[in-house]
Write a protein that holds these residues in place. Structure first.
Motif, mmCIF file in Angstrom:
data_model
loop_
_atom_site.group_PDB
_atom_site.id
_atom_site.type_symbol
_atom_site.label_atom_id
_atom_site.label_comp_id
_atom_site.label_asym_id
_atom_site.label_seq_id
_atom_site.Cartn_x
_atom_site.Cartn_y
_atom_site.Cartn_z
ATOM 1 N N LEU A 221 0.871 -1.357 -0.045
ATOM 2 C CA LEU A 221 0.220 0.077 -0.130
ATOM 3 C C LEU A 221 0.778 1.158 0.061
ATOM 4 C CD1 LEU A 221 -2.922 1.020 -0.127
ATOM 5 C CD2 LEU A 221 -2.932 0.909 2.271
ATOM 6 N N PRO A 222 1.869 1.234 0.772
ATOM 7 C CA PRO A 222 2.839 2.446 0.469
ATOM 8 C C PRO A 222 3.338 2.647 -0.558
ATOM 9 C CG PRO A 222 3.418 1.393 2.816
ATOM 10 C CD PRO A 222 2.332 0.452 1.916
ATOM 11 N N GLN A 223 3.655 1.635 -1.326
ATOM 12 C CA GLN A 223 4.416 1.814 -2.571
ATOM 13 C C GLN A 223 3.177 2.198 -3.662
ATOM 14 O OE1 GLN A 223 5.968 -1.892 -4.543
ATOM 15 N NE2 GLN A 223 6.717 -0.925 -5.993
ATOM 16 N N MET A 224 1.882 2.055 -3.629
ATOM 17 C CA MET A 224 0.829 2.122 -4.366
ATOM 18 C C MET A 224 0.457 3.748 -4.184
ATOM 19 S SD MET A 224 -2.121 -0.707 -3.965
ATOM 20 C CE MET A 224 -1.975 -2.483 -4.636
ATOM 21 N N ALA A 225 0.639 4.263 -3.061
ATOM 22 C CA ALA A 225 0.382 5.649 -2.659
ATOM 23 C C ALA A 225 1.316 6.534 -3.266
ATOM 24 C CB ALA A 225 0.204 5.884 -1.392
ATOM 25 N N GLU A 226 2.807 6.028 -2.964
ATOM 26 C CA GLU A 226 3.814 6.595 -3.840
ATOM 27 C C GLU A 226 3.684 6.976 -5.233
ATOM 28 O OE1 GLU A 226 8.753 6.481 -3.840
ATOM 29 O OE2 GLU A 226 7.673 5.114 -2.553
ATOM 30 N N ILE A 227 3.216 5.739 -5.927
ATOM 31 C CA ILE A 227 3.174 5.681 -7.689
ATOM 32 C C ILE A 227 1.960 6.619 -7.820
ATOM 33 C CG2 ILE A 227 2.568 4.525 -9.391
ATOM 34 C CD1 ILE A 227 3.990 2.065 -7.999
ATOM 35 N N TYR A 281 1.957 6.159 3.669
ATOM 36 C CA TYR A 281 1.357 5.080 4.387
ATOM 37 C C TYR A 281 2.767 4.292 4.951
ATOM 38 C CZ TYR A 281 -3.012 5.616 2.196
ATOM 39 O OH TYR A 281 -4.233 6.464 1.527
ATOM 40 N N SER A 282 2.305 3.592 6.142
ATOM 41 C CA SER A 282 3.431 2.743 6.748
ATOM 42 C C SER A 282 2.861 1.403 6.575
ATOM 43 C CB SER A 282 3.737 3.057 7.992
ATOM 44 O OG SER A 282 2.449 3.097 8.933
ATOM 45 N N ILE A 283 3.703 0.149 6.450
ATOM 46 C CA ILE A 283 3.323 -1.075 6.585
ATOM 47 C C ILE A 283 2.647 -1.599 7.859
ATOM 48 C CG2 ILE A 283 4.025 -3.472 5.910
ATOM 49 C CD1 ILE A 283 5.972 -2.650 4.133
ATOM 50 N N PRO A 284 1.587 -1.954 8.015
ATOM 51 C CA PRO A 284 1.053 -2.283 9.465
ATOM 52 C C PRO A 284 1.919 -3.475 10.107
ATOM 53 C CG PRO A 284 -0.408 -3.147 7.808
ATOM 54 C CD PRO A 284 0.465 -2.172 7.265
ATOM 55 N N ALA A 285 1.982 -3.414 11.616
ATOM 56 C CA ALA A 285 2.696 -4.584 11.934
ATOM 57 C C ALA A 285 1.980 -5.746 11.860
ATOM 58 C CB ALA A 285 2.932 -4.254 13.450
ATOM 59 N N ASP A 286 0.692 -6.003 11.982
ATOM 60 C CA ASP A 286 0.064 -6.888 11.424
ATOM 61 C C ASP A 286 -0.661 -6.743 10.133
ATOM 62 O OD1 ASP A 286 -1.716 -9.057 11.044
ATOM 63 O OD2 ASP A 286 -3.037 -8.518 12.785
ATOM 64 N N PRO A 287 0.236 -7.545 9.215
ATOM 65 C CA PRO A 287 -0.089 -7.429 7.578
ATOM 66 C C PRO A 287 -1.694 -7.927 7.452
ATOM 67 C CG PRO A 287 1.120 -9.298 8.107
ATOM 68 C CD PRO A 287 1.043 -8.428 9.399
ATOM 69 N N THR A 288 -2.323 -8.575 8.343
ATOM 70 C CA THR A 288 -3.709 -9.128 8.219
ATOM 71 C C THR A 288 -4.666 -7.952 8.622
ATOM 72 O OG1 THR A 288 -3.601 -10.107 9.981
ATOM 73 C CG2 THR A 288 -2.952 -11.243 8.301
ATOM 74 N N SER A 295 -8.757 3.312 2.221
ATOM 75 C CA SER A 295 -7.465 2.773 1.789
ATOM 76 C C SER A 295 -7.786 1.797 0.442
ATOM 77 C CB SER A 295 -6.962 1.843 2.663
ATOM 78 O OG SER A 295 -6.246 2.515 3.965
ATOM 79 N N ARG A 296 -9.231 1.229 0.646
ATOM 80 C CA ARG A 296 -9.701 0.401 -0.378
ATOM 81 C C ARG A 296 -9.947 1.276 -1.546
ATOM 82 N NH1 ARG A 296 -15.454 -2.718 -0.511
ATOM 83 N NH2 ARG A 296 -16.228 -0.572 -0.666
ATOM 84 N N ALA A 297 -10.372 2.408 -1.469
ATOM 85 C CA ALA A 297 -10.639 3.498 -2.712
ATOM 86 C C ALA A 297 -9.225 3.743 -3.335
ATOM 87 C CB ALA A 297 -11.101 4.739 -2.016
ATOM 88 N N VAL A 298 -8.058 3.907 -2.841
ATOM 89 C CA VAL A 298 -6.855 4.043 -3.006
ATOM 90 C C VAL A 298 -6.662 2.793 -3.972
ATOM 91 C CG1 VAL A 298 -4.330 4.011 -2.613
ATOM 92 C CG2 VAL A 298 -6.034 5.616 -1.328
ATOM 93 N N ILE A 299 -6.795 1.565 -3.266
ATOM 94 C CA ILE A 299 -6.297 0.359 -4.109
ATOM 95 C C ILE A 299 -7.233 0.260 -5.597
ATOM 96 C CG2 ILE A 299 -6.277 -2.261 -3.918
ATOM 97 C CD1 ILE A 299 -6.078 -1.814 -1.052
ATOM 98 N N HIS A 300 -8.460 0.381 -5.513
ATOM 99 C CA HIS A 300 -9.440 0.511 -6.534
ATOM 100 C C HIS A 300 -8.720 1.442 -7.587
ATOM 101 C CE1 HIS A 300 -13.028 -1.039 -4.175
ATOM 102 N NE2 HIS A 300 -12.122 -2.079 -4.546
ATOM 103 N N LEU A 301 -8.581 2.873 -7.179
ATOM 104 C CA LEU A 301 -8.111 3.541 -8.184
ATOM 105 C C LEU A 301 -6.764 3.292 -8.852
ATOM 106 C CD1 LEU A 301 -8.294 6.649 -9.255
ATOM 107 C CD2 LEU A 301 -7.214 7.654 -7.413
ATOM 108 N N PHE A 302 -5.931 2.933 -7.977
ATOM 109 C CA PHE A 302 -4.538 2.335 -8.379
ATOM 110 C C PHE A 302 -4.557 1.183 -9.538
ATOM 111 C CE2 PHE A 302 -1.113 -0.636 -8.408
ATOM 112 C CZ PHE A 302 -0.058 0.056 -8.248
ATOM 113 N N PHE A 303 -5.507 0.409 -9.144
ATOM 114 C CA PHE A 303 -5.563 -0.950 -10.145
ATOM 115 C C PHE A 303 -6.174 -0.581 -11.416
ATOM 116 C CE2 PHE A 303 -4.225 -3.942 -6.649
ATOM 117 C CZ PHE A 303 -3.011 -4.324 -7.493
#
Length: 391
Positions: A221-227, A281-288, A295-303
């Protein structure tokens, strides 16, 4: 018993027949008056009919008329644009520049809830996004512009108890709005979608199906946001108005409209991403960890942008279905007034420039009599305080 049932049945049939006649009558043109909205001369809706004044239709038609009226009296809209390094820039935009044509032109046709044809080539399987408002030339069919419209109330539940200069509006964003934004960004790269590939690296991100679980997407997610930030930063000069957000102000939490009650904010497609895309964004300690709606809107827009970069098209339905993260797709996300006031705050939000005296110039020829507001029990109770009078 049988006779009683027969009588009731006949009475019911009569009531149904009367109701049907009334409904048919409501659809007829009323010859004695011609209700109208300022500036809208030619439209996909007939404002002499009650049906055109229904709640959902009025919420897109009135803002269009408001923009036209503001242009007529020389009041520009507030234009929010994305600035360098993720800043938000507030400018002014004249109504004619916003619409791409004089809003009162006799050549102009107002289309509501219309598939926005300029974006049809960016999506698969006839998934052209609909827009709340599309403006075109009624003679040549030339399309001038298209917009999502978000009519919002000031203050909202989260800010009504704060000082007036901290009031804000809640924004509820539907998933089609994210598709529209993705198409708007794709439109910048019309005919050269491969130019976007440089942002995604040599390996790319593969298939959407590889990111269906939170544990798969949280680490990147941090990489997606950076792009996304990089793409936006390189296209600041290409951004354009995409979202029209009129505000209507009441006296606190009451149903009484304020003397200074109306104004219009306009978001570019890039500025609008600030409502759900964080600076970093930072990678959460718990990746689950659960994927929240923003955040989902970011992922949708990214893809959507990523798939467009790879093939020149994207499949919104597939992306939304595959990347749901166990959350319904009824809306993309919502943003409270505590957030929007930080982005929109200023003189126009504290004291909107259109007063309630202007409303009769926007809703014309008895149009207000055609309105049929929703009756809500909680609203009725609030305005029936005598029910709760105690001795």
């Amino acid at each position: 018993m049988g006779k009683i049932q027969d009588v009731n049945s006949k009475e019911l049939d009569l009531e149904i027949e009367i109701a049907a006649e009334k409904e048919e009558e409501a659809e007829k043109v009323i010859p004695s008056i011609q209700p109208s909205l300022f500036g809208i001369k030619h439209s996909s809706r007939d404002f002499t009919k009650a049906d055109a004044w229904g709640k959902n239709k009025f919420n897109s038609a009135f803002p269009a008329s408001l923009v036209a009226y503001m242009g007529h009296i020389g009041v520009p809209c507030v234009y929010l644009k994305l600035g360098p390094k993720g800043t938000l820039v507030k400018e002014e935009i004249e109504s004619s520049k916003l619409f791409g044509v004089d809003p009162t032109s006799d050549d102009l046709f107002y289309s509501f809830e219309k598939s926005y044809e300029p974006y049809k080539d960016y999506v698969t399987d006839n998934q052209t996004p609909k827009v709340d408002l599309m403006l075109s030339n009624r003679h040549t069919d030339e399309i001038y512009s298209g917009f999502e419209i978000k009519l919002t109330t000031l203050p909202d539940e989260s800010t009504h108890h704060l000082p007036e200069n901290q009031w804000g509006c809640e924004l509820v964003i539907r998933t089609p709005s994210i598709i529209f934004l993705a198409c708007s960004i794709a439109h910048i790269y019309n005919g050269r979608h491969r130019d976007l590939q440089k942002y995604f690296g040599k390996g790319g991100f593969g298939n959407v199906a590889n990111y269906k679980e939170a544990v798969q997407v949280n680490p990147i997610l941090p990489q997606m946001a950076e792009i996304l930030h990089s793409i936006f930063e390189d296209n600041l000069s290409n951004q354009k108005p995409a979202i029209i957000q009129p505000i209507w102000k009441t006296k606190g939490k009451t149903a009484n409209i304020d003397d200074n009650c109306l104004d219009v904010f306009v978001w570019s497609e890039l500025a609008f991403t600030k409502l759900f895309l964080k600076t970093e964004y930072s990678i959460p300690a718990d990746p689950t960890s659960n994927i929240d709606r923003p955040s989902r809107a970011v992922i949708h827009l990214f893809f959507m942008i990523y798939n467009f970069a790879m093939s020149g098209k994207f499949d919104p339905k597939m992306i939304f279905q595959e990347l749901s993260y166990k959350t319904k797709n009824d809306k993309a996300f919502s943003t409270s007034g505590r957030v929007t006031t930080l982005l929109m705050g200023g003189a126009e939000l504290t004291k909107p420039r259109i007063t309630k005296e202007h409303i009769k110039n926007i809703i014309q020829n008895g149009g207000e009599k055609m309105l049929s507001p929703e009756r809500r029990f909680d609203a009725v109770l609030v305005n029936s305080s005598d029910i709760f009078d105690r001795l």
